[in-house]
Design a protein around this motif. Structure first.
Motif, mmCIF file in Angstrom:
data_model
loop_
_atom_site.group_PDB
_atom_site.id
_atom_site.type_symbol
_atom_site.label_atom_id
_atom_site.label_comp_id
_atom_site.label_asym_id
_atom_site.label_seq_id
_atom_site.Cartn_x
_atom_site.Cartn_y
_atom_site.Cartn_z
ATOM 1 N N GLY A 32 0.817 -1.204 0.000
ATOM 2 C CA GLY A 32 0.000 0.000 0.000
ATOM 3 C C GLY A 32 0.852 1.256 0.000
ATOM 4 O O GLY A 32 1.972 1.263 0.520
ATOM 5 N N TRP A 33 0.333 2.303 -0.624
ATOM 6 C CA TRP A 33 1.008 3.603 -0.595
ATOM 7 C C TRP A 33 0.051 4.625 0.001
ATOM 8 O O TRP A 33 -1.166 4.535 -0.166
ATOM 9 C CB TRP A 33 1.454 4.039 -1.991
ATOM 10 C CG TRP A 33 0.355 4.204 -3.005
ATOM 11 C CD1 TRP A 33 -0.099 3.281 -3.894
ATOM 12 C CD2 TRP A 33 -0.454 5.374 -3.208
ATOM 13 N NE1 TRP A 33 -1.124 3.776 -4.652
ATOM 14 C CE2 TRP A 33 -1.358 5.065 -4.255
ATOM 15 C CE3 TRP A 33 -0.503 6.631 -2.630
ATOM 16 C CZ2 TRP A 33 -2.317 5.984 -4.720
ATOM 17 C CZ3 TRP A 33 -1.441 7.551 -3.092
ATOM 18 C CH2 TRP A 33 -2.327 7.222 -4.127
ATOM 19 N N ILE A 34 0.590 5.595 0.716
ATOM 20 C CA ILE A 34 -0.222 6.619 1.383
ATOM 21 C C ILE A 34 0.439 7.978 1.187
ATOM 22 O O ILE A 34 1.656 8.123 1.318
ATOM 23 C CB ILE A 34 -0.355 6.327 2.884
ATOM 24 C CG1 ILE A 34 -1.073 4.991 3.103
ATOM 25 C CG2 ILE A 34 -1.103 7.447 3.591
ATOM 26 C CD1 ILE A 34 -1.146 4.581 4.557
ATOM 27 N N PHE A 112 -4.627 7.154 -0.850
ATOM 28 C CA PHE A 112 -3.997 5.853 -0.658
ATOM 29 C C PHE A 112 -4.429 4.896 -1.765
ATOM 30 O O PHE A 112 -5.376 5.158 -2.518
ATOM 31 C CB PHE A 112 -4.362 5.254 0.710
ATOM 32 C CG PHE A 112 -5.844 5.238 0.993
ATOM 33 C CD1 PHE A 112 -6.639 4.167 0.604
ATOM 34 C CD2 PHE A 112 -6.434 6.301 1.658
ATOM 35 C CE1 PHE A 112 -7.991 4.160 0.870
ATOM 36 C CE2 PHE A 112 -7.801 6.304 1.924
ATOM 37 C CZ PHE A 112 -8.577 5.229 1.529
ATOM 38 N N TYR A 124 2.941 4.706 -6.923
ATOM 39 C CA TYR A 124 3.345 5.682 -5.920
ATOM 40 C C TYR A 124 3.978 6.909 -6.580
ATOM 41 O O TYR A 124 3.680 8.053 -6.220
ATOM 42 C CB TYR A 124 4.331 5.012 -4.968
ATOM 43 C CG TYR A 124 4.788 5.857 -3.813
ATOM 44 C CD1 TYR A 124 3.880 6.389 -2.909
ATOM 45 C CD2 TYR A 124 6.145 6.106 -3.613
ATOM 46 C CE1 TYR A 124 4.308 7.144 -1.843
ATOM 47 C CE2 TYR A 124 6.582 6.869 -2.545
ATOM 48 C CZ TYR A 124 5.654 7.388 -1.658
ATOM 49 O OH TYR A 124 6.079 8.136 -0.598
ATOM 50 N N GLN A 144 3.917 6.806 3.045
ATOM 51 C CA GLN A 144 4.162 5.399 3.336
ATOM 52 C C GLN A 144 4.203 4.589 2.041
ATOM 53 O O GLN A 144 3.453 4.864 1.108
ATOM 54 C CB GLN A 144 3.064 4.814 4.235
ATOM 55 C CG GLN A 144 2.941 5.451 5.599
ATOM 56 C CD GLN A 144 1.855 4.790 6.430
ATOM 57 O OE1 GLN A 144 1.758 3.571 6.516
ATOM 58 N NE2 GLN A 144 1.018 5.611 7.039
ATOM 59 N N LEU A 145 5.055 3.589 2.029
ATOM 60 C CA LEU A 145 5.133 2.628 0.939
ATOM 61 C C LEU A 145 5.538 1.309 1.584
ATOM 62 O O LEU A 145 6.716 1.040 1.788
ATOM 63 C CB LEU A 145 6.161 3.048 -0.116
ATOM 64 C CG LEU A 145 6.270 2.156 -1.354
ATOM 65 C CD1 LEU A 145 4.973 2.154 -2.142
ATOM 66 C CD2 LEU A 145 7.425 2.611 -2.239
ATOM 67 N N THR A 146 4.556 0.466 1.926
ATOM 68 C CA THR A 146 4.829 -0.677 2.776
ATOM 69 C C THR A 146 3.773 -1.761 2.594
ATOM 70 O O THR A 146 2.720 -1.516 1.999
ATOM 71 C CB THR A 146 4.856 -0.226 4.256
ATOM 72 O OG1 THR A 146 5.006 -1.361 5.100
ATOM 73 C CG2 THR A 146 3.580 0.496 4.623
ATOM 74 N N SER A 148 2.415 -3.009 5.260
ATOM 75 C CA SER A 148 1.592 -2.837 6.460
ATOM 76 C C SER A 148 1.207 -1.371 6.617
ATOM 77 O O SER A 148 1.572 -0.710 7.603
ATOM 78 C CB SER A 148 2.344 -3.330 7.703
ATOM 79 O OG SER A 148 2.672 -4.697 7.591
ATOM 80 N N PRO A 149 0.471 -0.813 5.651
ATOM 81 C CA PRO A 149 0.127 0.608 5.732
ATOM 82 C C PRO A 149 -0.886 0.887 6.840
ATOM 83 O O PRO A 149 -1.712 0.036 7.176
ATOM 84 C CB PRO A 149 -0.484 0.888 4.354
ATOM 85 C CG PRO A 149 -1.049 -0.429 3.926
ATOM 86 C CD PRO A 149 -0.105 -1.464 4.461
ATOM 87 N N ILE A 151 -3.867 3.342 7.510
ATOM 88 C CA ILE A 151 -4.771 4.264 6.828
ATOM 89 C C ILE A 151 -5.839 4.706 7.810
ATOM 90 O O ILE A 151 -6.615 3.880 8.304
ATOM 91 C CB ILE A 151 -5.424 3.604 5.601
ATOM 92 C CG1 ILE A 151 -4.344 3.082 4.645
ATOM 93 C CG2 ILE A 151 -6.341 4.581 4.876
ATOM 94 C CD1 ILE A 151 -4.899 2.294 3.474
#
Length: 436
Positions: A32-34, A112, A124, A144-146, A148-149, A151
């Motif tokens: 996930g990206w945020i 996200f 991203y 964030q780029l992980t 385990s985001p 949100i």
């Protein structure tokens, strides 16, 4: 892009999107990206003609005077700020989807998206570059780029395929509930704030089990009596939420499927109505269809007056009796229900509402609903509740103890379940005592 946007609906619900990814690409590792915009509303300009209405004043203690400022952007709290900001936010989200093929979502200024590991970097980069080009400033510290985001305070563990309340949010909920229980008071304003936080937290728990304890907080939120002392129902709600916060089962990100339910249960309750010249004992009954069994199962159990008195007396006990039936069905079928999907059919609108969202103005119903969802959490049962008309409810036979019904049961070889009163429903050890 390895995954076309055409195979997924345009949804902004992050849970459903990760769920669909899990179905369409079962072997892909998701990430996930945020991206969080910084001071988002202030970058949306107001109409120059309206600047005279956007003047703020601040006291300057060094000069002992008041300074005036004309804001050129929307201040947080301005009525039109949310609407005007979301127009731009929606535009950027649409461009990301239509022009860059990014499966993005947004919640106000929080942007996200979920992607397979192979495409997460390009998605991203597209989000970052688009916001840079249009001058939408974002907070680099919150990017964030992980796998385990986090949100909106919710942790998405994409490796284990579960979502849960973050540790910081848990600590905050526990602290708030402990302070309220210690003081013995809960104001309508604090009840509204807590109700919103817990409603959001309930979405991260298995079966949204926490919804059963929110009704008392909503009543206090909109109360006009002026009282702020804790009632037994509020005490029960806060204690149960403390338990759920610490040990509630996280919500799994299950694969989307169209498989039929594993178990279907019809339940009903009977309480004699003197106006209809009815007689007999209060009784509950149920008919259970399990896909793993060739024959249906049936149960019936009389409800004692002592048991009903324990759960707060009523002039009309039918709703109370009707709600005992689903709880007993869960108890009798516990070993077969674990990790299964179950549909409950009831013919009472009040019981349906109480089971789904605790729509009841009575403490006893909410407490018994709490027992129901405790069992659901313990057994990890995926539950759907719906209403069936009285005439179509097959559980009417065992709840009224009709001889004709039992004759059919014996002729067809249906299974009669052994019945008992669980300890937590017994008058001496009632669950409702937790609220005192």
């Amino acid at each position: 892009r390895s995954l076309s946007t055409s195979i997924l609906p345009r949804q902004t619900v992050s849970f459903r999107r990760s769920n669909l990814f899990h179905k369409l690409l079962p072997d892909a590792q998701l990430m996930g990206w945020i991206l969080d915009e910084k001071n988002a509303y202030r970058w949306i300009p107001i109409n120059p003609k309206q600047r005279r209405s956007a003047v703020i004043c601040v006291y300057d203690p060094t000069k002992d005077t008041i300074a005036y400022f004309a804001m050129i952007g929307h201040p947080f709290g301005m009525r039109s700020a949310v609407y005007n900001y979301n127009r731009r936010s929606l535009l950027l989200n649409t461009i990301l989807r239509a022009e860059f093929g990014v499966l993005s979502s947004f919640y106000y200024d929080d942007k996200f998206g979920f992607e397979p590991k192979d495409t997460i970097d390009s998605a991203y980069l597209a989000a970052v570059m688009l916001h840079t080009w249009v001058g939408a400033i974002f907070n680099e510290a919150k990017m964030q780029l992980t796998d385990s985001p986090v949100i909106l305070g919710v942790l998405y563990d994409l490796r284990k395929q579960i979502i849960s309340i973050t540790n910081d949010r848990k600590a905050s909920i526990i602290q708030t509930t402990d302070e309220i229980l210690s003081s013995g008071r809960l104001s309508p304003g604090l009840a509204g704030k807590l109700n919103g936080r817990l409603s959001f937290a309930a979405m991260q728990l298995w079966g949204k089990v926490g919804r059963a304890y929110l009704r008392s907080l909503s009543e206090r939120q909109y109360s006009k009596t002026g009282h702020d002392t804790i009632t037994p129902a509020i005490g029960l709600s806060l204690r149960e939420w403390s338990r759920l916060t610490l040990s509630g089962t996280p919500r799994p990100i299950n694969k989307v499927n169209d498989e039929p339910a594993d178990i279907v249960i019809f339940t009903d309750g009977f309480f004699p109505n003197p106006m209809l010249n009815e007689s007999g004992d209060a009784r509950v009954g149920g008919v259970i269809f399990d896909r793993c069994r060739s024959k249906p199962m049936v149960f019936t159990l009389p409800i004692s007056e002592e048991m009903m008195r324990c759960w707060i007396p009523r002039k009309t006990q039918i709703s109370m009796v009707e709600l005992f039936a689903p709880v007993l069905a869960m108890e009798y079928m516990a070993s077969a229900m674990h990790n299964k999907s179950v549909i409950f059919f009831v013919d009472s609108e009040s019981v349906e509402g109480a089971m789904v969202k605790s729509y009841s103005a009575s403490d006893d119903l909410c407490e018994l609903v709490g027992v129901f969802w405790r069992l659901a959490d313990k057994l990890k049962v995926s539950i759907y509740v719906d209403r069936v008309s009285t005439d179509a409810n097959i559980a009417d036979g065992p709840s009224r103890d009709y001889k004709e019904f039992w004759k059919v049961v014996d002729e067809q070889g249906w299974c009669r379940l052994d019945t008992w009163v669980p300890d937590y429903l017994h008058p001496d050890t009632a669950f409702k005592g937790l609220g005192v």
